[in-house]
Design a protein around this motif. Structure first.
Motif, PDB file in Angstrom:
ATOM      1  N   LEU A  73       0.832  -1.208   0.000  1.00  0.00           N
ATOM      2  CA  LEU A  73       0.000   0.000   0.000  1.00  0.00           C
ATOM      3  C   LEU A  73       0.870   1.264   0.000  1.00  0.00           C
ATOM      4  CD1 LEU A  73      -2.640  -1.102   2.647  1.00  0.00           C
ATOM      5  CD2 LEU A  73      -3.033  -0.839   0.181  1.00  0.00           C
ATOM      6  N   SER A  74       0.357   2.288  -0.629  1.00  0.00           N
ATOM      7  CA  SER A  74       1.054   3.579  -0.645  1.00  0.00           C
ATOM      8  C   SER A  74       1.103   4.153   0.764  1.00  0.00           C
ATOM      9  CB  SER A  74       0.326   4.561  -1.560  1.00  0.00           C
ATOM     10  OG  SER A  74       0.802   5.876  -1.345  1.00  0.00           O
ATOM     11  N   ASP A  75       2.266   4.656   1.143  1.00  0.00           N
ATOM     12  CA  ASP A  75       2.409   5.239   2.476  1.00  0.00           C
ATOM     13  C   ASP A  75       1.669   6.564   2.618  1.00  0.00           C
ATOM     14  OD1 ASP A  75       3.847   3.043   3.340  1.00  0.00           O
ATOM     15  OD2 ASP A  75       5.775   3.925   2.809  1.00  0.00           O
ATOM     16  N   LYS A  76       1.076   7.053   1.542  1.00  0.00           N
ATOM     17  CA  LYS A  76       0.237   8.257   1.619  1.00  0.00           C
ATOM     18  C   LYS A  76      -1.117   7.925   2.237  1.00  0.00           C
ATOM     19  CE  LYS A  76       2.398  10.437  -2.326  1.00  0.00           C
ATOM     20  NZ  LYS A  76       2.338  10.669  -3.752  1.00  0.00           N
ATOM     21  N   LEU A  77      -1.486   6.641   2.199  1.00  0.00           N
ATOM     22  CA  LEU A  77      -2.767   6.208   2.748  1.00  0.00           C
ATOM     23  C   LEU A  77      -2.655   6.038   4.258  1.00  0.00           C
ATOM     24  CD1 LEU A  77      -3.488   3.422   0.105  1.00  0.00           C
ATOM     25  CD2 LEU A  77      -4.468   5.729   0.151  1.00  0.00           C
ATOM     26  N   LYS A  78      -3.581   6.614   4.985  1.00  0.00           N
ATOM     27  CA  LYS A  78      -3.558   6.521   6.451  1.00  0.00           C
ATOM     28  C   LYS A  78      -4.554   5.494   6.984  1.00  0.00           C
ATOM     29  CE  LYS A  78      -0.422   9.565   6.674  1.00  0.00           C
ATOM     30  NZ  LYS A  78       0.892   8.973   6.511  1.00  0.00           N
ATOM     31  N   CYS A  79      -5.685   5.341   6.310  1.00  0.00           N
ATOM     32  CA  CYS A  79      -6.733   4.422   6.761  1.00  0.00           C
ATOM     33  C   CYS A  79      -7.186   3.573   5.574  1.00  0.00           C
ATOM     34  CB  CYS A  79      -7.913   5.204   7.345  1.00  0.00           C
ATOM     35  SG  CYS A  79      -9.282   4.159   7.904  1.00  0.00           S
ATOM     36  N   VAL A  80      -7.017   2.256   5.706  1.00  0.00           N
ATOM     37  CA  VAL A  80      -7.386   1.332   4.643  1.00  0.00           C
ATOM     38  C   VAL A  80      -8.282   0.256   5.232  1.00  0.00           C
ATOM     39  CG1 VAL A  80      -6.530  -0.344   2.962  1.00  0.00           C
ATOM     40  CG2 VAL A  80      -5.231   1.753   3.405  1.00  0.00           C
ATOM     41  N   MET A  81      -9.333  -0.098   4.499  1.00  0.00           N
ATOM     42  CA  MET A  81     -10.232  -1.172   4.917  1.00  0.00           C
ATOM     43  C   MET A  81     -10.115  -2.318   3.926  1.00  0.00           C
ATOM     44  SD  MET A  81     -13.657   0.907   6.057  1.00  0.00           S
ATOM     45  CE  MET A  81     -14.347  -0.431   7.012  1.00  0.00           C
ATOM     46  N   LEU A  82     -10.044  -3.539   4.457  1.00  0.00           N
ATOM     47  CA  LEU A  82     -10.001  -4.743   3.636  1.00  0.00           C
ATOM     48  C   LEU A  82     -11.262  -5.557   3.887  1.00  0.00           C
ATOM     49  CD1 LEU A  82      -6.367  -6.010   4.403  1.00  0.00           C
ATOM     50  CD2 LEU A  82      -7.086  -4.525   2.545  1.00  0.00           C
ATOM     51  N   PHE A  83     -11.843  -6.087   2.816  1.00  0.00           N
ATOM     52  CA  PHE A  83     -13.024  -6.941   2.924  1.00  0.00           C
ATOM     53  C   PHE A  83     -12.704  -8.273   2.279  1.00  0.00           C
ATOM     54  CE2 PHE A  83     -14.685  -2.782   3.522  1.00  0.00           C
ATOM     55  CZ  PHE A  83     -15.767  -2.939   4.373  1.00  0.00           C
ATOM     56  N   GLY A  84     -12.882  -9.356   3.052  1.00  0.00           N
ATOM     57  CA  GLY A  84     -12.562 -10.670   2.526  1.00  0.00           C
ATOM     58  C   GLY A  84     -13.274 -11.753   3.295  1.00  0.00           C
ATOM     59  N   HIS A  85     -12.561 -12.860   3.517  1.00  0.00           N
ATOM     60  CA  HIS A  85     -13.206 -14.091   3.958  1.00  0.00           C
ATOM     61  C   HIS A  85     -12.508 -14.738   5.142  1.00  0.00           C
ATOM     62  CE1 HIS A  85     -14.974 -13.707  -0.019  1.00  0.00           C
ATOM     63  NE2 HIS A  85     -13.754 -13.440  -0.421  1.00  0.00           N
ATOM     64  N   ASN A  86     -13.296 -15.521   5.866  1.00  0.00           N
ATOM     65  CA  ASN A  86     -12.743 -16.391   6.898  1.00  0.00           C
ATOM     66  C   ASN A  86     -12.472 -17.746   6.280  1.00  0.00           C
ATOM     67  OD1 ASN A  86     -12.343 -14.967   9.237  1.00  0.00           O
ATOM     68  ND2 ASN A  86     -14.505 -15.024   9.773  1.00  0.00           N
ATOM     69  N   ALA A 109     -12.327  -5.730  12.600  1.00  0.00           N
ATOM     70  CA  ALA A 109     -11.135  -5.619  13.437  1.00  0.00           C
ATOM     71  C   ALA A 109     -10.402  -4.369  12.977  1.00  0.00           C
ATOM     72  CB  ALA A 109     -10.246  -6.850  13.293  1.00  0.00           C
ATOM     73  N   GLN A 110     -10.210  -3.442  13.886  1.00  0.00           N
ATOM     74  CA  GLN A 110      -9.566  -2.164  13.568  1.00  0.00           C
ATOM     75  C   GLN A 110      -8.227  -2.114  14.303  1.00  0.00           C
ATOM     76  OE1 GLN A 110     -12.090   1.163  14.489  1.00  0.00           O
ATOM     77  NE2 GLN A 110     -10.520   2.656  14.012  1.00  0.00           N
ATOM     78  N   PHE A 111      -7.169  -1.948  13.511  1.00  0.00           N
ATOM     79  CA  PHE A 111      -5.817  -1.905  14.054  1.00  0.00           C
ATOM     80  C   PHE A 111      -5.221  -0.537  13.801  1.00  0.00           C
ATOM     81  CE2 PHE A 111      -6.716  -6.237  12.777  1.00  0.00           C
ATOM     82  CZ  PHE A 111      -6.393  -6.947  13.923  1.00  0.00           C
ATOM     83  N   THR A 112      -4.618   0.040  14.836  1.00  0.00           N
ATOM     84  CA  THR A 112      -3.910   1.310  14.709  1.00  0.00           C
ATOM     85  C   THR A 112      -2.433   1.032  14.959  1.00  0.00           C
ATOM     86  OG1 THR A 112      -5.843   2.478  15.552  1.00  0.00           O
ATOM     87  CG2 THR A 112      -3.740   3.675  15.570  1.00  0.00           C
ATOM     88  N   PHE A 113      -1.608   1.445  14.005  1.00  0.00           N
ATOM     89  CA  PHE A 113      -0.166   1.238  14.109  1.00  0.00           C
ATOM     90  C   PHE A 113       0.537   2.584  14.152  1.00  0.00           C
ATOM     91  CE2 PHE A 113      -1.668  -2.675  12.200  1.00  0.00           C
ATOM     92  CZ  PHE A 113      -0.901  -3.646  12.835  1.00  0.00           C
ATOM     93  N   GLU A 114       1.600   2.647  14.914  1.00  0.00           N
ATOM     94  CA  GLU A 114       2.439   3.843  14.940  1.00  0.00           C
ATOM     95  C   GLU A 114       3.603   3.598  13.989  1.00  0.00           C
ATOM     96  OE1 GLU A 114       3.342   4.651  19.041  1.00  0.00           O
ATOM     97  OE2 GLU A 114       1.261   5.135  19.479  1.00  0.00           O
ATOM     98  N   SER A 115       3.314   3.785  12.703  1.00  0.00           N
ATOM     99  CA  SER A 115       4.293   3.517  11.659  1.00  0.00           C
ATOM    100  C   SER A 115       4.033   4.457  10.487  1.00  0.00           C
ATOM    101  CB  SER A 115       4.168   2.068  11.184  1.00  0.00           C
ATOM    102  OG  SER A 115       5.048   1.829  10.104  1.00  0.00           O
ATOM    103  N   ASN A 116       5.093   4.779   9.765  1.00  0.00           N
ATOM    104  CA  ASN A 116       4.950   5.617   8.578  1.00  0.00           C
ATOM    105  C   ASN A 116       4.900   4.793   7.304  1.00  0.00           C
ATOM    106  OD1 ASN A 116       4.960   8.046  10.000  1.00  0.00           O
ATOM    107  ND2 ASN A 116       7.183   8.006  10.117  1.00  0.00           N
ATOM    108  N   SER A 117       4.998   3.464   7.434  1.00  0.00           N
ATOM    109  CA  SER A 117       5.023   2.618   6.251  1.00  0.00           C
ATOM    110  C   SER A 117       4.196   1.353   6.457  1.00  0.00           C
ATOM    111  CB  SER A 117       6.462   2.228   5.903  1.00  0.00           C
ATOM    112  OG  SER A 117       6.464   1.367   4.789  1.00  0.00           O
TER     113      SER A 117
END
Length: 137
Positions: A73-86, A109-117
């Protein structure tokens, strides 16, 4: 989409909107149920359905492949949602945080990371984890 999904997806979208989730990108598996769920939730978040990106790699794949998609993913994106399967998405969520053991249908499931990449995801622990699902509310 099953009746439960038709009921639960808008509710989960409303919960995300209430938490002020504003995705820069929504990625979905090409499967009909995943994509229709993505479209319903996108609508609740004022994200245009035509901007949803369908990625074949999100359909029935291994966790390492999912992490590869995230890492690209581009590091310009701050919030990304993925939709898939179990079980793949539960496996991914558990890999990111052992706080998530099971993701029922329509879970978020929402994950917040302290990362620039995005390429660091999978190698570091999230700063915050929120698991929400229809019956939790």
């Amino acid at each position: 989409m099953a009746d439960r999904g038709k009921r639960d997806a808008p509710m989960m979208g409303k919960r995300l909107a209430k938490r002020q989730v504003k995705p820069d990108l929504i990625l979905s598996s090409p499967a009909r149920r995943a994509l229709s769920t993505a479209e319903i939730i996108a609508k609740e978040l004022n994200y245009r359905a035509k901007d949803i990106v369908v990625d074949d790699r999100l359909y029935a794949i291994e966790v390492e492949t999912l992490l590869g998609v995230i890492g690209e993913l581009s590091d310009k994106l701050k919030c990304v949602m993925l939709f898939g399967h179990n079980p793949e998405f539960t496996d991914l969520a558990h890999r990111l945080s052992n706080e998530v053991a099971l993701m029922p249908t329509c879970a978020v499931a929402q994950f917040t990371f302290e990362s620039n990449s995005w390429s660091n995801i999978g190698a570091m622990k999230p700063a915050k984890v929120v698991l929400d699902y229809p019956k939790k509310g």
